[in-house]
Design an enzyme around this catalytic site. Structure first.
Site, PDB file in Angstrom:
ATOM      1  N   ARG A 150      50.042 -39.367 -54.350  1.00 18.55           N
ATOM      2  CA  ARG A 150      48.969 -39.969 -53.572  1.00 18.55           C
ATOM      3  C   ARG A 150      48.943 -41.468 -53.859  1.00 18.55           C
ATOM      4  O   ARG A 150      48.462 -41.890 -54.898  1.00 18.55           O
ATOM      5  CB  ARG A 150      47.628 -39.315 -53.921  1.00 18.55           C
ATOM      6  CG  ARG A 150      46.435 -40.061 -53.360  1.00 18.55           C
ATOM      7  CD  ARG A 150      45.142 -39.275 -53.491  1.00 18.55           C
ATOM      8  NE  ARG A 150      44.819 -38.849 -54.835  1.00 18.55           N
ATOM      9  CZ  ARG A 150      44.254 -39.617 -55.764  1.00 18.55           C
ATOM     10  NH1 ARG A 150      43.991 -40.885 -55.527  1.00 18.55           N
ATOM     11  NH2 ARG A 150      43.962 -39.115 -56.953  1.00 18.55           N
ATOM     12  N   TYR A 166      41.775 -45.086 -63.351  1.00 20.33           N
ATOM     13  CA  TYR A 166      42.364 -43.992 -64.119  1.00 20.33           C
ATOM     14  C   TYR A 166      43.886 -43.909 -64.058  1.00 20.33           C
ATOM     15  O   TYR A 166      44.468 -43.045 -64.687  1.00 20.33           O
ATOM     16  CB  TYR A 166      41.754 -42.646 -63.693  1.00 20.33           C
ATOM     17  CG  TYR A 166      41.852 -42.330 -62.217  1.00 20.33           C
ATOM     18  CD1 TYR A 166      43.022 -41.838 -61.654  1.00 20.33           C
ATOM     19  CD2 TYR A 166      40.755 -42.517 -61.378  1.00 20.33           C
ATOM     20  CE1 TYR A 166      43.111 -41.543 -60.306  1.00 20.33           C
ATOM     21  CE2 TYR A 166      40.822 -42.224 -60.026  1.00 20.33           C
ATOM     22  CZ  TYR A 166      42.001 -41.733 -59.490  1.00 20.33           C
ATOM     23  OH  TYR A 166      42.074 -41.442 -58.148  1.00 20.33           O
ATOM     24  N   HIS A 173      41.749 -41.061 -53.794  1.00 21.16           N
ATOM     25  CA  HIS A 173      41.478 -39.673 -53.433  1.00 21.16           C
ATOM     26  C   HIS A 173      40.721 -39.627 -52.103  1.00 21.16           C
ATOM     27  O   HIS A 173      41.087 -38.903 -51.187  1.00 21.16           O
ATOM     28  CB  HIS A 173      40.668 -38.992 -54.530  1.00 21.16           C
ATOM     29  CG  HIS A 173      40.233 -37.604 -54.188  1.00 21.16           C
ATOM     30  ND1 HIS A 173      41.104 -36.543 -54.122  1.00 21.16           N
ATOM     31  CD2 HIS A 173      39.008 -37.102 -53.878  1.00 21.16           C
ATOM     32  CE1 HIS A 173      40.440 -35.447 -53.789  1.00 21.16           C
ATOM     33  NE2 HIS A 173      39.178 -35.763 -53.624  1.00 21.16           N
TER      34      HIS A 173
END
Length: 393
Positions: free
Chosen positions: A285, A298, A289
């Protein structure tokens, strides 16, 4: 072998290894380690052979390869426009597929018209392959409808927000297909995070026991929001199929040709009465998200950069150019089509009418209900109070 047999395999321990029972361990990936997966196009666009899956794409023509490239390019443009529209306040939320185009287009183009698809909320590329107007995908994210298309028109179910539940729907549907004696197949899409859901485990159990003609297509994009895959499992995801008694295979999810071949193989198994298959498309990805997420909090920039070098669109373009399967005229025409799609998406979204506020009271009960009538009247009075307030100013 990348395809796991249905036989259980006894764990192997190296000589002199000590048991780690009772000790807490954390699984870590080796730096720059490449997983064991099916690949037909390298990141540089070179065609590589695979004895197990070559036959599923050997007859592919230059025109079909250009079609796959077109699908990925237009899907990415649509996705970029949707992200921009959300940033401009035109959509409430958007879940981008950036980086996952090959997994979706490859698997989507492997399907027949009579196959049935159960998506999550990120399968914009699969929707494109099923002929769903991309602007219909945006109504739910704009808050003007509950989905925007008729699932039976394209055999493409409405987007599923509840994580993993669509795998149960797919399994039940596939069991029905088998009882009807049809030779069509069902495919259920989900992500690496959803693989930890109980619904997914239950669907694996039922599909195996009833030999359901279903393909479980897991897009492992490495991150379940902010949780890396190693927080989801101690073994590669495709190996989970062994415990349920059906095959699992890991495919390069950035290789559209490999995704096409492996999905065709899995669908063929389903149609031949050989039961379910788990396909793990190992991809990434590249974006957030959803548009409410900030992935810089993160994950490292170096990780994204490493995956950008494996970009699925650039990979197929390199192959097309090296094989002399296209010319500048093709790319120029596609650029123009790209711009036209972006313009249409913006115009259609901004022209979407607001929904009838009283529509939420329709179809609650088949024959009506006194309580719903009472609530409708209360809501009407509430709405009228705004008009009265404005009239009094």
């Amino acid at each position: 072998m990348t395809v796991e047999s249905t036989a259980a395999r006894k764990p192997r321990r190296s000589a002199g290894a000590k048991s780690t029972a009772g000790k807490r361990t954390t699984a870590k990936k080796a730096p720059n380690a490449e997983p064991d997966l099916v690949q037909l196009l390298t990141p540089e666009g070179a065609r590589v052979k695979n004895a197990e899956f070559d036959s599923y794409v050997d007859g592919i023509t230059p025109e079909e390869l250009r079609g796959l490239y077109r699908d990925m390019v237009l899907t990415r443009r649509f996705d970029a426009e949707a992200t921009a529209l959300q940033r401009q306040g035109e959509l409430g939320l958007w879940a981008s597929l950036l980086g996952q185009e090959a997994a979706q287009i490859g698997s989507g183009r492997a399907l027949r018209d009579d196959d049935y698809v159960f998506p999550t909320y990120r399968e914009h590329g699969v929707a494109w392959c099923r002929g769903v107007d991309p602007t219909n995908l945006l109504g739910m994210f704009r808050g003007v409808n509950n989905g925007g298309w008729d699932p039976s028109s394209n055999n493409f179910h409405l987007y599923t927000i509840v994580i993993g539940s669509q795998t149960l729907h797919a399994t039940g549907y596939a069991m029905g297909v088998a009882k009807d004696g049809a030779d069509s197949a069902v495919i259920a899409y989900f992500g690496d995070g959803a693989s930890s859901q109980g619904d997914v485990a239950e669907s694996f159990t039922f599909s195996a026991v009833y030999n359901a003609p279903v393909v479980f297509f897991c897009q492992n994009n490495q991150w379940a929001i902010s949780e890396p895959t190693e927080r989801q499992t101690r073994v590669p995801l495709y190996q989970r199929a062994q415990g349920y008694g059906f095959p699992g295979v890991r495919v390069d999810g950035n290789d559209v040709l490999a995704c096409l071949a492996v999905t065709r193989w899995a669908l063929e198994r389903a149609r031949n009465g050989e039961g379910p298959t788990l396909v793990e498309a190992y991809t990434y990805r590249m974006g957030a998200h959803t548009t409410s997420d900030d992935p810089t909090k993160y994950r490292a920039d170096e990780e994204r950069a490493a995956w950008e070098a494996k970009d699925p669109i650039l990979r197929l373009r390199a192959h097309l150019e090296s094989a002399n399967h296209t010319d500048e005229g093709f790319f120029a025409e596609l650029d123009a089509e790209n711009e036209a799609l972006g313009k249409r998406v913006r115009e259609v979204v901004r022209a979407m009418p607001d929904p009838d506020p009283f529509a939420l009271f329709e179809h609650v009960y088949a024959d009506g209900h006194a309580l719903v009538d009472e609530e409708r009247a209360q809501f009407a009075a509430y709405q009228a109070s705004f008009a009265d307030a404005e009239g009094g100013e």
